[in-house]
Write a protein that holds these residues in place. Structure first.
Motif, PDB file in Angstrom:
ATOM      1  N   ALA A 588       0.863  -1.113  -0.083  1.00 34.83           N
ATOM      2  CA  ALA A 588      -0.005   0.165   0.147  1.00 34.83           C
ATOM      3  C   ALA A 588       0.908   1.284  -0.022  1.00 34.83           C
ATOM      4  O   ALA A 588       0.759   2.180  -0.715  1.00 34.83           O
ATOM      5  CB  ALA A 588      -0.850  -0.113   1.127  1.00 34.83           C
ATOM      6  N   THR A 589       2.042   1.223   0.772  1.00 36.63           N
ATOM      7  CA  THR A 589       2.971   2.271   0.926  1.00 36.63           C
ATOM      8  C   THR A 589       3.545   2.515  -0.495  1.00 36.63           C
ATOM      9  O   THR A 589       3.777   3.855  -0.712  1.00 36.63           O
ATOM     10  CB  THR A 589       3.727   2.280   2.091  1.00 36.63           C
ATOM     11  OG1 THR A 589       3.020   2.100   3.227  1.00 36.63           O
ATOM     12  CG2 THR A 589       4.655   3.666   2.141  1.00 36.63           C
ATOM     13  N   THR A 590       3.835   1.513  -1.196  1.00 34.28           N
ATOM     14  CA  THR A 590       4.447   1.735  -2.288  1.00 34.28           C
ATOM     15  C   THR A 590       3.670   2.096  -3.643  1.00 34.28           C
ATOM     16  O   THR A 590       3.859   3.035  -4.452  1.00 34.28           O
ATOM     17  CB  THR A 590       5.112   0.413  -2.806  1.00 34.28           C
ATOM     18  OG1 THR A 590       5.649  -0.400  -1.797  1.00 34.28           O
ATOM     19  CG2 THR A 590       6.290   0.513  -3.915  1.00 34.28           C
ATOM     20  N   CYS A 591       2.510   1.641  -3.454  1.00 28.09           N
ATOM     21  CA  CYS A 591       1.364   1.978  -4.690  1.00 28.09           C
ATOM     22  C   CYS A 591       1.007   3.368  -4.475  1.00 28.09           C
ATOM     23  O   CYS A 591       0.168   3.849  -3.454  1.00 28.09           O
ATOM     24  CB  CYS A 591       0.207   1.134  -4.211  1.00 28.09           C
ATOM     25  SG  CYS A 591      -1.107   1.493  -5.501  1.00 28.09           S
ATOM     26  N   GLU A 592       1.355   4.126  -5.317  1.00 31.47           N
ATOM     27  CA  GLU A 592       1.003   5.735  -5.619  1.00 31.47           C
ATOM     28  C   GLU A 592       1.314   6.671  -4.434  1.00 31.47           C
ATOM     29  O   GLU A 592       1.653   7.865  -4.809  1.00 31.47           O
ATOM     30  CB  GLU A 592      -0.703   5.708  -5.507  1.00 31.47           C
ATOM     31  CG  GLU A 592      -1.313   7.039  -5.528  1.00 31.47           C
ATOM     32  CD  GLU A 592      -2.358   7.023  -6.627  1.00 31.47           C
ATOM     33  OE1 GLU A 592      -2.151   7.899  -7.633  1.00 31.47           O
ATOM     34  OE2 GLU A 592      -3.291   6.113  -6.654  1.00 31.47           O
ATOM     35  N   LEU A 593       1.699   6.355  -3.421  1.00 31.92           N
ATOM     36  CA  LEU A 593       2.162   7.224  -2.114  1.00 31.92           C
ATOM     37  C   LEU A 593       3.032   8.031  -2.580  1.00 31.92           C
ATOM     38  O   LEU A 593       3.059   9.416  -2.751  1.00 31.92           O
ATOM     39  CB  LEU A 593       2.468   6.368  -0.959  1.00 31.92           C
ATOM     40  CG  LEU A 593       2.765   7.258   0.101  1.00 31.92           C
ATOM     41  CD1 LEU A 593       1.930   8.305   0.613  1.00 31.92           C
ATOM     42  CD2 LEU A 593       3.031   6.559   1.592  1.00 31.92           C
ATOM     43  N   LEU A 594       4.332   7.610  -2.931  1.00 33.88           N
ATOM     44  CA  LEU A 594       5.321   8.584  -3.352  1.00 33.88           C
ATOM     45  C   LEU A 594       5.138   9.237  -4.614  1.00 33.88           C
ATOM     46  O   LEU A 594       5.561  10.629  -4.540  1.00 33.88           O
ATOM     47  CB  LEU A 594       6.537   7.763  -3.591  1.00 33.88           C
ATOM     48  CG  LEU A 594       7.130   6.969  -2.411  1.00 33.88           C
ATOM     49  CD1 LEU A 594       8.306   6.192  -2.478  1.00 33.88           C
ATOM     50  CD2 LEU A 594       7.268   7.806  -1.160  1.00 33.88           C
TER      51      LEU A 594
END
Ligand SMILES: Cc1cc2nc3c(=O)[nH]c(=O)nc-3n(C[C@H](O)[C@H](O)[C@H](O)COP(=O)(O)OP(=O)(O)OC[C@H]3O[C@@H](n4cnc5c(N)ncnc54)[C@H](O)[C@@H]3O)c2cc1C
Ligand SMILES: *[C@@H]1O[C@H](CO)[C@@H](O)[C@H](O)[C@H]1NC(C)=O
Ligand SMILES: *[C@@H]1O[C@H](CO)[C@@H](O)[C@H](O)[C@H]1NC(C)=O
Ligand SMILES: *[C@@H]1O[C@H](CO)[C@@H](O)[C@H](O)[C@H]1NC(C)=O
Ligand SMILES: *[C@@H]1O[C@H](CO)[C@@H](O)[C@H](O)[C@H]1NC(C)=O
Ligand SMILES: *[C@@H]1O[C@H](CO)[C@@H](O)[C@H](O)[C@H]1NC(C)=O
Ligand SMILES: *[C@@H]1O[C@H](CO)[C@@H](O)[C@H](O)[C@H]1NC(C)=O
Ligand SMILES: *[C@@H]1O[C@H](CO)[C@@H](O)[C@H](O)[C@H]1NC(C)=O
Ligand SMILES: *[C@@H]1O[C@H](CO)[C@@H](O)[C@H](O)[C@H]1NC(C)=O
Ligand SMILES: *[C@@H]1O[C@H](CO)[C@@H](O)[C@H](O)[C@H]1NC(C)=O
Length: 608
Positions: A588-594
């Protein structure tokens, strides 16, 4: 169901558009979405690595309509390279190969192995990494959760950018995924998950988050047992609160119960909607091209051909936790002494490249024989899955999570040094994650397990290059349990797991003798030896090998917008650029966040 069978046969099911499916990926001239091998080309953005972060970035950039975007991906479509095993949740663990002699399908995995780890009796351990469109989102167990509020607030504080605070990132978490409530009637008795609808948005997508249409039998007992052991009832693990026990959601599509990877969602969406996107599958980036300190493209390789894919605006790295730093190093960006040792001319001396690797790790589990078993995988079970999207194949095998800071009876056994080390993490950051697991069959001799993941690790790993070629694997030292604090916590976690087992009989489980570590393993030293020798394995949440940080931090590699310090036109947006591995699981943190923070929060879609 006809369209489903047809598209499943092609291995190209468009999960989010199943009802309007016509062609694979919804387009007549499917080949037009792929770059011509061997021919130099130029795009606005060149994305290296079509994994989780890479395909999300590609779709989001292409969605603007005005930019041309290329994705360079070393692997291919996992449906071609791994039959239906990467699509059906139950098989998600196959070919992950925790043991060195285990089977690894090298068409979908990089087959990485750590260096001998002295603190683990010199064991070498497989570290699975997806090599296909979808990357590790096509390899993972699909557990979907988010870190704790405090973990993102700490991230914001450490990198000096309030954008990363929980309140600011929640809209981006909501935007990338669509939450589908559980089909309670199909999951069996006592398997109703709790969830917090405030953590989701009805407009989110295209990633699909849902629950398996089958609850694992042992997990059904795990929830009340862990409640009795003191875990509060959690509410879905996506609202910034992790402490507690619950059936967790997954990145699985709710209709057909297939893996919802970045390929099956973001890439499918881009191609189905004819976005300006060009994919180079089976194409490995070998070197970043620079004009001075400005990245201008990548040199790529496939089937004996070498050519250049140039970027008018930016080169964006998303090759994952080991290959993004490797690509930087072979291209002259990294610790100068290492680069000179390989005769690589230094474009930018950045000592942090390859350092600071932060990772959770699995430390095995306490196993007992029980009378709770799983159904056999029969033809009828397969038919049920294909025709109805139900049954055990919809589940990846572990569907209950339980997080906590160890209770006082166990934490009080930790040394002051360890407590001091753990105090760097905020109150809502759990020490440990426990999972009640039983992936066995109907005549289960294997037993069930309270398995453990360390999610507040203190040890830091590293990676470096073996040679100046991307064709050689990187050298990896995960350094799991190197720090004595991690060792102490692991031992207390085993004692806690043994205590948790004492709560199972009252829930209706017949608990037999302890199969592992075994009744003769009792002292701290014996437990630690067992963990080192048999417990530790990868859970694949590595991060921070291109650590994000402030300009005045010597070991920081990228700023809070993912831009590589000292260079122009080069960004890193994958798990390698995390400040640290937040607690829980990392997709979840990798997906879209950055990338959302990089582009949207500043109110622009322009990369400057
Ligand atoms: C076995 C396994 C189980 C996991 N289980 C879970 C889970 O249940 N829940 C969860 O939240 N997280 C889980 N994770 C973690 C999660 O999947 C990862 O954190 C996430 O996918 C990382 O995304 P990424 O974009 O950084 O890298 P990846 O998704 O790995 O993408 C990197 C991509 O770059 C490509 N690449 C690399 N080098 C090159 C090159 N030189 N040229 C071209 N392409 C290149 C790779 O082939 C790959 O496609 C798991 C991971 C693994 C491996
Ligand atoms: C596309 O990007 C430009 C900036 O380059 C921005 O002005 C515009 O609003 C964006 N359009 C969309 C649809 O996002
Ligand atoms: C390299 O950059 C310089 C300075 O910006 C520019 O003048 C030159 O044309 C560039 N060279 C190439 C090959 O792009
Ligand atoms: C580096 O170059 C020197 C001089 O050409 C050569 O002797 C040496 O073997 C090279 N080292 C490596 C690691 O390639
Ligand atoms: C998966 O594919 C194999 C052939 O590779 C087939 O035998 C099997 O029935 C398929 N599984 C399901 C659930 O359809
Ligand atoms: C699918 O579901 C229907 C109705 O629930 C049931 O009658 C049928 O047996 C199921 N199919 C299989 C293959 O189990
Ligand atoms: C550990 O810390 C506690 C509280 O600060 C203190 O009372 C105790 O003496 C310390 N123990 C040791 C061994 O230093
Ligand atoms: C990585 O960590 C190990 C263990 O601390 C250390 O021996 C090794 O020198 C480190 N390697 C690099 C390249 O930093
Ligand atoms: C397991 O054993 C317990 C205790 O004997 C019993 O109450 C329970 O019904 C059994 N459960 C199953 C699924 O067989
Ligand atoms: C416990 O017993 C097992 C099985 O006999 C043995 O392999 C193991 O070494 C023993 N462990 C200890 C700590 O004695």
């Amino acid at each position: 169901m006809r369209f489903f069978l047809l598209s499943a046969a092609l291995g190209l099911l468009a999960t989010s558009n199943a009802l309007t499916w016509q062609q694979p990926f919804g387009h007549n001239l499917f080949g037009s979405f792929f770059g011509l091998p061997g021919q130099d080309a130029e795009y606005d953005y060149v994305i290296v690595g079509g994994g989780l972060a890479g395909l999300v970035a590609a779709e989001r950039l292409a969605e603007n309509g005005t930019f041309s975007v290329a994705v360079v991906e070393a692997g291919s479509f996992y449906e071609f390279s791994n039959s239906n095993k990467s699509q059906i949740p139950w098989y998600s663990e196959s070919s992950v190969a925790p043991t060195l002699d285990g089977y690894v399908n090298k068409m979908i995995d990089w087959d990485l192995i750590t260096e001998p780890q002295p603190q683990l009796n010199n064991r070498q351990i497989h570290y699975a990494q997806g090599k296909c469109l979808g990357g590790s989102s096509a390899r993972n167990q699909m557990i979907y959760d988010r870190g704790s509020k405090g973990s993102y607030d700490l991230w914001a504080k450490q990198v000096g950018d309030h954008s990363f605070k929980w309140d600011n990132i929640l809209p981006f978490f909501k935007r990338s995924m669509h939450f589908n409530p559980p089909n309670v009637g199909l999951r069996g008795a006592n398997a109703t998950p709790s969830y917090d609808l405030g953590a989701y948005s009805p407009d989110g997508g295209p990633l699909q988050i849902s629950y398996p249409n089958f609850a694992m039998p042992f997990g059904v007992y795990g929830v009340p047992a862990m409640r009795a052991a003191g875990f509060p009832q959690a509410k879905g693990f996506s609202n910034g609160e992790l402490h507690g026990v619950d059936h967790n959601p997954f990145s699985i599509d709710p209709v057909h119960q297939l893996r919802s990877s970045s390929e099956a969602t973001f890439l499918d969406y881009a191609i189905t909607n004819g976005l300006p996107l060009t994919v180079y599958p089976m194409t490995q980036a070998m070197r970043i091209l620079f004009n001075g300190t400005c990245a201008t493209g990548v040199r790529v390789h496939s089937s004996g051909m070498d050519w250049s894919v140039r970027a008018r605006k930016e080169v964006i790295l998303s090759a994952g936790v080991f290959h993004s730093p490797q690509l930087l190093m072979v291209s002259g960006v990294g610790p100068a002494s290492t680069l000179r040792g390989h005769n690589i001319s230094v474009v930018k001396d950045l000592p942090g490249v390859g350092q600071n690797m932060h990772d959770s790790c699995a430390i095995g589990g306490v196993m007992h024989k029980t009378n709770i078993t799983n159904p056999a995988i029969t033809q009828a079970v397969m038919n049920d899955y294909i025709n109805n999207g139900t049954g055990i194949l919809t589940n990846s095998g572990g569907d209950v999570l339980a997080f906590e800071k160890l209770p006082p009876a166990f934490r009080s056994k930790l040394s002051n040094t360890t407590l001091e080390a753990l105090s760097q993490w905020p109150e809502d950051w759990p020490d440990m994650e426990f999972l009640p697991l039983n992936r066995g069959g109907p005549t289960d001799a294997a037993g069930a397990e309270v398995s453990m993941l360390m999610v507040a690790t203190i040890s830091r790993g590293n990676m470096t290059i073996r040679s100046r070629s991307m064709l050689d694997k990187p050298l990896i030292n995960t350094n799991w349990l190197l720090d004595p604090a991690d060792q102490e916590l692991a031992v207390q976690a085993y004692r806690r797991a043994r205590e948790i087992w004492t709560y199972f009989p009252a829930t209706g489980v017949d608990v037999g003798e302890e199969q592992a570590p075994g009744a003769n393993v009792t002292t701290d030293a014996q437990l630690l030896e067992y963990i080192k020798e048999q417990g530790v394995s990868a859970i694949h949440h590595g991060s921070s090998t291109n650590m994000m940080g402030r300009a005045d931090e010597a070991m920081a590699v990228v700023d809070s917008h993912g831009k590589v310090f000292g260079l122009q036109g080069l960004r890193v947006i994958d798990s390698s650029s995390f400040r640290f591995t937040p607690p829980g699981h990392t997709q979840a943190t990798t997906c879209e966040l950055l990338l959302s923070l990089v582009w949207d929060l500043q109110g622009l879609y322009v990369l400057t």
